[in-house]
Every structure is written in structure tokens, then in C-alpha cells.
Design a protein around this motif. Structure first.
Motif, short mmCIF file in Angstrom:
data_model
loop_
_atom_site.label_atom_id
_atom_site.label_comp_id
_atom_site.label_asym_id
_atom_site.label_seq_id
_atom_site.Cartn_x
_atom_site.Cartn_y
_atom_site.Cartn_z
N ASP A 1 0.87 -1.18 0.00
CA ASP A 1 0.00 0.00 0.00
C ASP A 1 0.91 1.23 0.00
O ASP A 1 1.65 1.47 0.96
CB ASP A 1 -0.89 -0.01 1.24
N THR A 2 0.84 2.02 -1.06
CA THR A 2 1.77 3.15 -1.20
C THR A 2 1.47 4.29 -0.22
O THR A 2 2.28 5.21 -0.09
CB THR A 2 1.72 3.71 -2.63
N LYS A 3 0.35 4.21 0.48
CA LYS A 3 0.03 5.25 1.46
C LYS A 3 0.23 4.75 2.90
O LYS A 3 0.02 5.50 3.85
CB LYS A 3 -1.41 5.71 1.28
N ALA A 4 0.63 3.50 3.03
CA ALA A 4 0.86 2.95 4.37
C ALA A 4 2.21 3.42 4.90
O ALA A 4 3.19 3.53 4.15
CB ALA A 4 0.82 1.42 4.32
N PRO A 5 2.32 3.72 6.20
CA PRO A 5 3.62 4.13 6.77
C PRO A 5 4.65 3.02 6.59
O PRO A 5 4.30 1.84 6.60
CB PRO A 5 3.29 4.36 8.25
N PHE A 6 5.88 3.41 6.45
CA PHE A 6 6.94 2.43 6.24
C PHE A 6 7.01 1.43 7.39
O PHE A 6 7.24 0.23 7.19
CB PHE A 6 8.29 3.12 6.05
N TYR A 7 6.80 1.92 8.63
CA TYR A 7 6.90 1.00 9.77
C TYR A 7 5.82 -0.08 9.70
O TYR A 7 6.03 -1.22 10.12
CB TYR A 7 6.83 1.77 11.09
N ALA A 8 4.65 0.29 9.13
CA ALA A 8 3.56 -0.68 9.03
C ALA A 8 3.86 -1.74 7.96
O ALA A 8 3.30 -2.84 8.00
CB ALA A 8 2.25 0.04 8.69
N ARG B 1 16.43 -2.16 7.05
CA ARG B 1 15.78 -2.16 5.74
C ARG B 1 15.63 -0.74 5.19
O ARG B 1 15.74 -0.52 3.98
CB ARG B 1 14.41 -2.83 5.83
N GLY B 2 15.38 0.20 6.09
CA GLY B 2 15.27 1.59 5.64
C GLY B 2 16.57 2.10 5.06
O GLY B 2 16.59 2.77 4.01
N THR B 3 17.68 1.78 5.71
CA THR B 3 18.99 2.18 5.20
C THR B 3 19.26 1.54 3.85
O THR B 3 19.77 2.18 2.92
CB THR B 3 20.10 1.79 6.20
N GLY C 1 10.73 12.12 7.26
CA GLY C 1 10.03 13.27 6.70
C GLY C 1 9.05 12.91 5.61
O GLY C 1 8.14 13.68 5.30
N HIS C 2 9.25 11.74 5.00
CA HIS C 2 8.38 11.28 3.90
C HIS C 2 8.02 9.83 4.23
O HIS C 2 8.61 8.89 3.68
CB HIS C 2 9.12 11.40 2.57
N PRO C 3 7.05 9.62 5.11
CA PRO C 3 6.86 8.34 5.78
C PRO C 3 6.12 7.24 5.01
O PRO C 3 5.85 6.18 5.57
CB PRO C 3 6.06 8.73 7.03
N ASN C 4 5.80 7.50 3.74
CA ASN C 4 5.21 6.43 2.94
C ASN C 4 5.70 6.57 1.50
O ASN C 4 6.35 7.56 1.15
CB ASN C 4 3.67 6.45 3.01
#
Length: 233
Positions: free
Chosen positions: A166-173, A180-182, A203-206
């Protein structure tokens, strides 16, 4: 047998009358390590300043990383940059045992591979990615909106189908942790020739917000489009 005890007054015991300033200190100086440590510390401060978007002179090397707002994500990212800079394999957990830039610099100085030549401030600057020339951004994947590219790359990291994201879901979700973020931001930088840090994900969470941000950083190009933007015609 009992040893005789000196009855000479303490004040008259023989002591050196040589001035302290003229006592030999060569055995207490370490010229082979002092200069590299100073250069390592200077380099680490510059890397930290770049990561935090500060000027190096704003960094107090005796302040703790926690004071600078470090969390697990920043720790992983900072140590990854340090490893790339110095050719080391230091774990992010080292910042716990060496909680200030000064303490960490001493640790890094001991972990660095042996130099083939003397380490100087100029050589450190030359290897400093914060001061290296910015590469010319390569063209993005032909004909693909940024959002689709990012979703595809994230799917590779998460081992899932791109359309399950889901492109609008927060990355943590989505299960994007600090590691993985790095990795994701490193891929993003490679694909688009950028120099973003992992903290960009805060700053750009999804994916939608990140795609808009990436698009704003790219040169105008008909083949690199923002999410949902149709080609002209």
C-alpha cells in the motif's frame, strides 16, 4: 627478618630538583597515533555534521550521540557511512560503548586498516563523501513513474509482490525497520543518483510522499515522472 625502617624525614628524602618542564617526555608521547586520531576525529565530526545537516563547528565532540538525537536508525546510518569512509566493519552497537564522537574516534582509529602512507587532514577530506563531487544523476528507469520504481525496489527488500504494498501505508507498518530503511534509501540513491539519508523516511513516511520528494529532486525529464502523472500527449 624485620627490615630496618628509614628514620630520615620525608621532607629530606632525595627527590629530583630538575624543573618539570625540562623532564624528558619522549616516553609519554605517541607521535605515531596522535595525528591519526586527530584526523579521524575531524573526519567523524564532518560526517556527523553532514548527517545532521549542521556545520562541523556546531558539533561538540564530547557531547553524546543521544544528545544529537540519535536513535537506532541514525546509528545504523552513521556507522555505515563511517565504515565506508574508513574501510572498517564496525557494528552500530559500538556507539553504546563509545557514546561520544571523541570516544568513538579513538575506537575507529584502532579499527582502521593499516594505512600505506601517512594519514593527513587532506587525505581524510579527499575520502570524505560529504565533500566529494556530486555525480551526474543517471536517467531513471525508462517510462516508469518514480512511485512504481520505488514500490518495485521496496518489494525486493521485503520479499513480497509490489502490488501487495500500500503506497500510502507508513513504512513501519510495512515492516521497514532501520536496517531495511537504510538499504532502501541506498537503492534509491543508486537508481536516481541522489544522496539522501535514511532519515529521509521520517520526513516522507510512505511511498507516495517519498516518490513526490524524489521527483522534486530530479531534473525535468519526460521519462521520470511523479506518481500518477501521465505522459504528455
Amino acid at each position: 627478618m624485620t627490615q630496618p625502617v628509614s628514620t630520615q624525614p620525608v621532607s629530606t628524602l632525595p627527590v629530583s630538583t630538575q624543573p618539570v618542564s625540562t623532564l624528558p617526555v619522549t616516553e609519554l608521547s605517541f607521535p605515531s597515533t596522535a595525528a591519526p586520531f586527530a584526523d579521524v576525529l575531524s573526519g567523524l565530526v564532518r560526517l556527523l555534521a553532514g548527517l545532521l545537516r549542521l556545520e562541523p563547528q556546531q558539533i561538540d565532540p564530547d557531547q553524546t550521540f543521544r544528545t544529537f538525537g540519535f536513535d537506532s536508525l541514525l546509528s545504523v546510518e552513521y556507522v555505515a557511512v563511517v565504515n565506508a569512509h574508513h574501510g572498517t566493519s564496525i557494528e552500530a552497537s559500538a556507539l553504546v560503548d563509545h557514546p561520544t564522537p571523541t570516544a568513538f574516534a579513538r575506537y575507529v582509529a584502532g579499527e582502521r586498516p593499516r594505512e600505506t602512507g601517512p594519514v593527513t587532514a587532506s587525505s581524510v577530506t579527499a575520502r570524505d563523501p560529504m565533500h566529494a563531487p556530486v555525480p551526474t544523476p543517471p536517467p531513471g528507469p525508462q517510462g516508469l513513474p518514480v512511485l512504481d520504481v520505488l514500490r518495485e525496489e521496496l518489494a525486493h527488500i521485503l520479499y513480497c509482490d509490489p502490488w501487495d504494498i500500500d503506497t500510502k501505508a507508513p513504512f513501519y507498518a510495512l515492516g521497514v525497520d532501520s536496517t531495511r530503511g537504510t538499504e532502501f534509501v541506498a537503492v534509491l540513491n543508486r537508481v536516481y543518483g541522489l544522496r539522501e539519508y535514511a532519515v529521509t523516511l521520517y520526513g516522507h513516511p510512505n511511498l507516495t510522499a517519498l516518490a513526490d520528494h524524489v521527483t522534486s529532486l530530479l531534473p525535468v525529464d519526460a521519462d521520470v515522472r511523479a506518481a500518477g502523472t501521465a505522459p504528455a500527449g
